[in-house]
Motif scaffolding. Structure first.
Motif, PDB file in Angstrom:
ATOM      1  N   LEU A   1       0.808  -1.221   0.000  1.00  9.35           N
ATOM      2  CA  LEU A   1       0.000   0.000   0.000  1.00  9.35           C
ATOM      3  C   LEU A   1       0.841   1.271   0.000  1.00  9.35           C
ATOM      4  CD1 LEU A   1      -2.879  -1.114   2.392  1.00  9.35           C
ATOM      5  CD2 LEU A   1      -2.956  -0.868  -0.100  1.00  9.35           C
ATOM      6  N   SER A   2       2.110   1.144   0.300  1.00 14.96           N
ATOM      7  CA  SER A   2       2.990   2.317   0.222  1.00 14.96           C
ATOM      8  C   SER A   2       3.169   2.776  -1.223  1.00 14.96           C
ATOM      9  CB  SER A   2       4.355   1.996   0.852  1.00 14.96           C
ATOM     10  OG  SER A   2       5.043   1.012   0.099  1.00 14.96           O
ATOM     11  N   PHE A   3       2.791   1.927  -2.188  1.00 13.14           N
ATOM     12  CA  PHE A   3       2.901   2.273  -3.611  1.00 13.14           C
ATOM     13  C   PHE A   3       1.562   2.715  -4.219  1.00 13.14           C
ATOM     14  CE2 PHE A   3       6.277  -0.832  -2.771  1.00 13.14           C
ATOM     15  CZ  PHE A   3       7.387  -0.155  -3.255  1.00 13.14           C
ATOM     16  N   VAL A   4       0.527   2.830  -3.380  1.00 13.15           N
ATOM     17  CA  VAL A   4      -0.820   3.127  -3.874  1.00 13.15           C
ATOM     18  C   VAL A   4      -1.208   4.547  -3.479  1.00 13.15           C
ATOM     19  CG1 VAL A   4      -3.246   2.439  -3.786  1.00 13.15           C
ATOM     20  CG2 VAL A   4      -1.454   0.689  -3.730  1.00 13.15           C
ATOM     21  N   ASP A   5      -1.717   5.311  -4.453  1.00 17.68           N
ATOM     22  CA  ASP A   5      -1.989   6.729  -4.223  1.00 17.68           C
ATOM     23  C   ASP A   5      -3.461   7.065  -3.992  1.00 17.68           C
ATOM     24  OD1 ASP A   5       0.707   7.470  -4.518  1.00 17.68           O
ATOM     25  OD2 ASP A   5       0.510   7.495  -6.704  1.00 17.68           O
ATOM     26  N   GLU A   6      -4.376   6.186  -4.364  1.00 21.16           N
ATOM     27  CA  GLU A   6      -5.807   6.495  -4.230  1.00 21.16           C
ATOM     28  C   GLU A   6      -6.172   6.745  -2.777  1.00 21.16           C
ATOM     29  OE1 GLU A   6      -5.170   4.793  -8.133  1.00 21.16           O
ATOM     30  OE2 GLU A   6      -4.525   4.180  -6.136  1.00 21.16           O
ATOM     31  N   PRO A   7      -7.153   7.639  -2.509  1.00 19.28           N
ATOM     32  CA  PRO A   7      -7.488   7.990  -1.121  1.00 19.28           C
ATOM     33  C   PRO A   7      -8.250   6.919  -0.353  1.00 19.28           C
ATOM     34  CG  PRO A   7      -8.908   9.173  -2.654  1.00 19.28           C
ATOM     35  CD  PRO A   7      -7.874   8.485  -3.483  1.00 19.28           C
ATOM     36  N   TYR A   8      -8.915   5.991  -1.052  1.00 21.16           N
ATOM     37  CA  TYR A   8      -9.644   4.916  -0.397  1.00 21.16           C
ATOM     38  C   TYR A   8      -9.070   3.574  -0.837  1.00 21.16           C
ATOM     39  CZ  TYR A   8     -13.159   8.709  -0.066  1.00 21.16           C
ATOM     40  OH  TYR A   8     -13.798   9.911   0.148  1.00 21.16           O
TER      41      TYR A   8
ATOM     42  N   LYS B   1      -5.437   7.938   4.529  1.00 23.31           N
ATOM     43  CA  LYS B   1      -4.846   8.797   5.559  1.00 23.31           C
ATOM     44  C   LYS B   1      -4.961   8.168   6.952  1.00 23.31           C
ATOM     45  CE  LYS B   1      -8.827  11.860   6.522  1.00 23.31           C
ATOM     46  NZ  LYS B   1      -8.887  11.551   7.969  1.00 23.31           N
ATOM     47  N   VAL B   2      -6.042   7.417   7.192  1.00 25.53           N
ATOM     48  CA  VAL B   2      -6.196   6.746   8.486  1.00 25.53           C
ATOM     49  C   VAL B   2      -5.247   5.552   8.561  1.00 25.53           C
ATOM     50  CG1 VAL B   2      -7.784   5.508  10.002  1.00 25.53           C
ATOM     51  CG2 VAL B   2      -8.572   7.520   8.740  1.00 25.53           C
ATOM     52  N   PHE B   3      -5.138   4.806   7.460  1.00 24.89           N
ATOM     53  CA  PHE B   3      -4.203   3.678   7.425  1.00 24.89           C
ATOM     54  C   PHE B   3      -2.789   4.155   7.742  1.00 24.89           C
ATOM     55  CE2 PHE B   3      -1.552   0.414   5.408  1.00 24.89           C
ATOM     56  CZ  PHE B   3      -2.177  -0.743   5.851  1.00 24.89           C
ATOM     57  N   GLN B   4      -2.422   5.298   7.182  1.00 24.41           N
ATOM     58  CA  GLN B   4      -1.098   5.851   7.441  1.00 24.41           C
ATOM     59  C   GLN B   4      -0.978   6.361   8.873  1.00 24.41           C
ATOM     60  OE1 GLN B   4      -0.932   8.743   4.224  1.00 24.41           O
ATOM     61  NE2 GLN B   4       0.309   7.369   2.960  1.00 24.41           N
ATOM     62  N   GLU B   5      -2.041   6.989   9.384  1.00 20.99           N
ATOM     63  CA  GLU B   5      -2.020   7.476  10.762  1.00 20.99           C
ATOM     64  C   GLU B   5      -1.833   6.333  11.748  1.00 20.99           C
ATOM     65  OE1 GLU B   5      -4.828  10.107  13.844  1.00 20.99           O
ATOM     66  OE2 GLU B   5      -5.505   9.690  11.792  1.00 20.99           O
TER      67      GLU B   5
ATOM     68  N   PHE C   1     -10.717   2.870  16.552  1.00 18.21           N
ATOM     69  CA  PHE C   1     -11.775   3.208  17.511  1.00 18.21           C
ATOM     70  C   PHE C   1     -11.212   4.037  18.665  1.00 18.21           C
ATOM     71  CE2 PHE C   1     -13.792   1.884  21.550  1.00 18.21           C
ATOM     72  CZ  PHE C   1     -15.091   2.320  21.342  1.00 18.21           C
ATOM     73  N   ASN C   2     -10.051   3.644  19.181  1.00 12.69           N
ATOM     74  CA  ASN C   2      -9.444   4.375  20.290  1.00 12.69           C
ATOM     75  C   ASN C   2      -9.042   5.793  19.898  1.00 12.69           C
ATOM     76  OD1 ASN C   2      -9.675   2.524  22.405  1.00 12.69           O
ATOM     77  ND2 ASN C   2      -7.775   1.468  21.867  1.00 12.69           N
ATOM     78  N   LEU C   3      -8.832   6.019  18.601  1.00 10.90           N
ATOM     79  CA  LEU C   3      -8.500   7.369  18.117  1.00 10.90           C
ATOM     80  C   LEU C   3      -9.738   8.190  17.784  1.00 10.90           C
ATOM     81  CD1 LEU C   3      -5.423   6.727  15.780  1.00 10.90           C
ATOM     82  CD2 LEU C   3      -5.435   7.638  18.109  1.00 10.90           C
ATOM     83  N   GLY C   4     -10.931   7.578  17.943  1.00  5.74           N
ATOM     84  CA  GLY C   4     -12.166   8.330  17.748  1.00  5.74           C
ATOM     85  C   GLY C   4     -12.830   8.159  16.397  1.00  5.74           C
ATOM     86  N   TYR C   5     -12.310   7.270  15.541  1.00  4.47           N
ATOM     87  CA  TYR C   5     -12.917   7.018  14.242  1.00  4.47           C
ATOM     88  C   TYR C   5     -14.016   5.961  14.346  1.00  4.47           C
ATOM     89  CZ  TYR C   5      -8.916   9.473  12.180  1.00  4.47           C
ATOM     90  OH  TYR C   5      -7.982  10.410  11.845  1.00  4.47           O
TER      91      TYR C   5
END
Length: 331
Positions: free
Chosen positions: A74-81, A177-181, A203-207
Motif C-alpha cells: 500500500l505504500s505504492f498506492v496513491d488512491e485515497p480509499y 490517511k487513516v491507514f497511514q495514521e 476506535f481508540n482514536l475516535g474514528y
C-alpha cells in the motif's frame, strides 16, 4: 484519478486468480486494480501479466503474510480509499459505489465492511465478517450473522447501515490517511486478527467503522490457511493476546488477560481430548510467544483506550451456556 484502489493480496493463488479476478475487473470500472504478490512461487505473476494486463502488479520481495504484505504494497498506492480484498472473493454489481458515497458523506468513518455471504452457500453469511464484527468484554470476536461456528441464513435481517466494531480483512475498505495514521497493520501479527487490532486502534482514536448491506460480496474462506491447520490455531490464540495487551483499558488489562489465559488452557485441553495433539501444542506455543513479546506489545499501547469497546460481557457464556447461537436471539 479514481478514488478507490482495489488491492488483492496474493500468495500462490494461480488457481484462484482466474476464478475470482474476472468479477472484480467487471464490476470495478471506477477503481484502480492492483494485485500485491507476496513472492509467489507458482505461476501467479505470469498469469496476471498474460491474462489480466489491466491489473497493476506490486511484487513484494518475500512472503510477508497479510499484515506486512499489505503494509509494503500500500505504500505504492496513491488512491485515497483502499479496498483490501482476499483473492478468493467474488464481487457483485455496484459493490463499490455505496462505499465511496459513505466515505464522501461521513468524514469520521474510517473503515467500512460490505455484507459478506458464503460463496459455497450463497443464501448464508460467511464466517469471516458476515454482517459486521463485534467483540465481548474478554476480546472474543463475533459477527452479526455468525457466532462461533453458527452461520445464519441471510433473510434481510441485516439489510442496514450501522456502526460496528471491526471489519474483516476478507474485504475491508479504509481511508489511506487513516491507514497511514495508524501506521498500517501490526506486522508482528503476520496474519489473523490484525484487522480487529487495526479497527480497535482506529476506535481508540475516535474514528468509526461501519457496515453497509448495499455492497455485497461472496467469500470462500480458508483458501490460504485452512481452519484445520495448527498454524491457524497458533496465530489466532497468540494474536488475540497481543491485541488485548495493546488495546484494553489499563484497569481491565490484568484481570482480562488472566481470564483469557485460563480459557485458552481449557480450549487447549479440549483439543487434546478431541485427539488434536498439534492444536493443543499450538496453543502452548502461542502462549510462550506471547510471554516473549509481552513488553514489546505493551509499548505499542495508544495513549487512549476507550472503555466502551465491547458489545456484551461474555459471548462464550451466551453461546455455550445459554445456547444463544444467533445474533438475533441475543441483541
Amino acid at each position: 484519478m479514481n478514488k478507490i484502489a482495489v488491492v488483492i493480496l496474493n500468495w500462490n493463488g494461480a488457481k484462484l486468480l482466474p476464478q475470482f479476478l474476472p468479477s472484480v475487473i467487471e464490476f470495478s470500472q471506477n477503481a484502480t486494480l492492483y494485485v500485491a504478490d507476496n513472492a509467489s512461487t507458482d505461476e501467479s505473476v505470469e498469469i496476471l501479466k498474460r491474462d489480466f494486463p489491466m491489473v497493476k502488479i506490486i511484487q513484494n520481495t518475500s512472503n510477508f503474510g497479510f499484515a506486512k504484505g499489505y503494509n509494503e504494497a500500500l505504500s505504492f498506492v496513491d488512491e485515497p480509499y483502499f479496498a483490501l480484498v482476499n483473492s478468493d472473493v467474488e464481487v457483485t454489481p455496484n459493490w463499490l459505489q455505496p462505499v465511496e458515497e459513505l466515505f464522501d458523506k461521513e468524514p469520521n468513518v474510517a473503515i467500512i465492511q460490505p455484507k459478506i455471504l458464503n460463496y459455497k452457500n450463497k443464501t448464508h453469511f460467511e464466517y469471516a465478517g458476515a454482517a459486521g464484527g463485534f467483540i465481548d468484554k474478554y476480546g472474543f470476536p463475533f459477527c452479526r450473522g455468525r457466532i462461533f461456528e453458527t452461520l445464519e441464513e441471510d433473510k434481510g435481517q441485516f439489510d442496514d447501515e450501522i456502526e460496528i466494531f471491526w471489519a474483516t480483512g476478507a474485504c475491508l475498505f479504509i481511508r489511506k490517511k487513516v491507514f497511514q495514521e495508524l501506521k498500517g497493520f501490526d506486522v508482528d501479527f503476520f496474519a489473523h486478527q490484525e484487522e480487529i487490532d487495526l479497527c480497535w486502534r482506529s476506535f481508540n482514536l475516535g474514528y468509526q467503522t461501519k457496515y453497509t448491506s448495499k455492497s455485497i460480496i461472496y467469500h470462500v474462506g480458508g483458501a490460504t490457511l485452512d481452519v484445520s491447520n495448527p498454524i491457524k490455531t497458533y496465530l489466532n490464540f497468540r494474536n488475540s493476546l497481543y491485541m488485548l495487551v495493546k488495546n484494553l483499558p489499563f484497569k481491565k488489562l490484568l484481570p482480562i488477560i488472566f481470564l483469557r489465559m485460563v480459557l485458552d488452557g481449557i480450549a487447549a485441553f479440549k483439543f487434546l481430548f478431541q485427539g488434536k495433539l498439534f492444536h493443543f501444542i499450538a496453543v502452548g506455543n502461542a502462549h510462550f510467544s506471547f510471554y516473549g513479546n509481552l513488553i514489546k506489545c505493551y509499548r505499542k499501547r495508544n495513549k487512549i483506550q476507550k472503555p466502551n469497546y465491547f458489545k456484551t460481557k461474555s459471548i462464550v457464556y451466551l453461546y455455550f451456556i445459554k445456547s444463544k447461537n444467533y445474533f438475533t436471539l441475543i441483541f
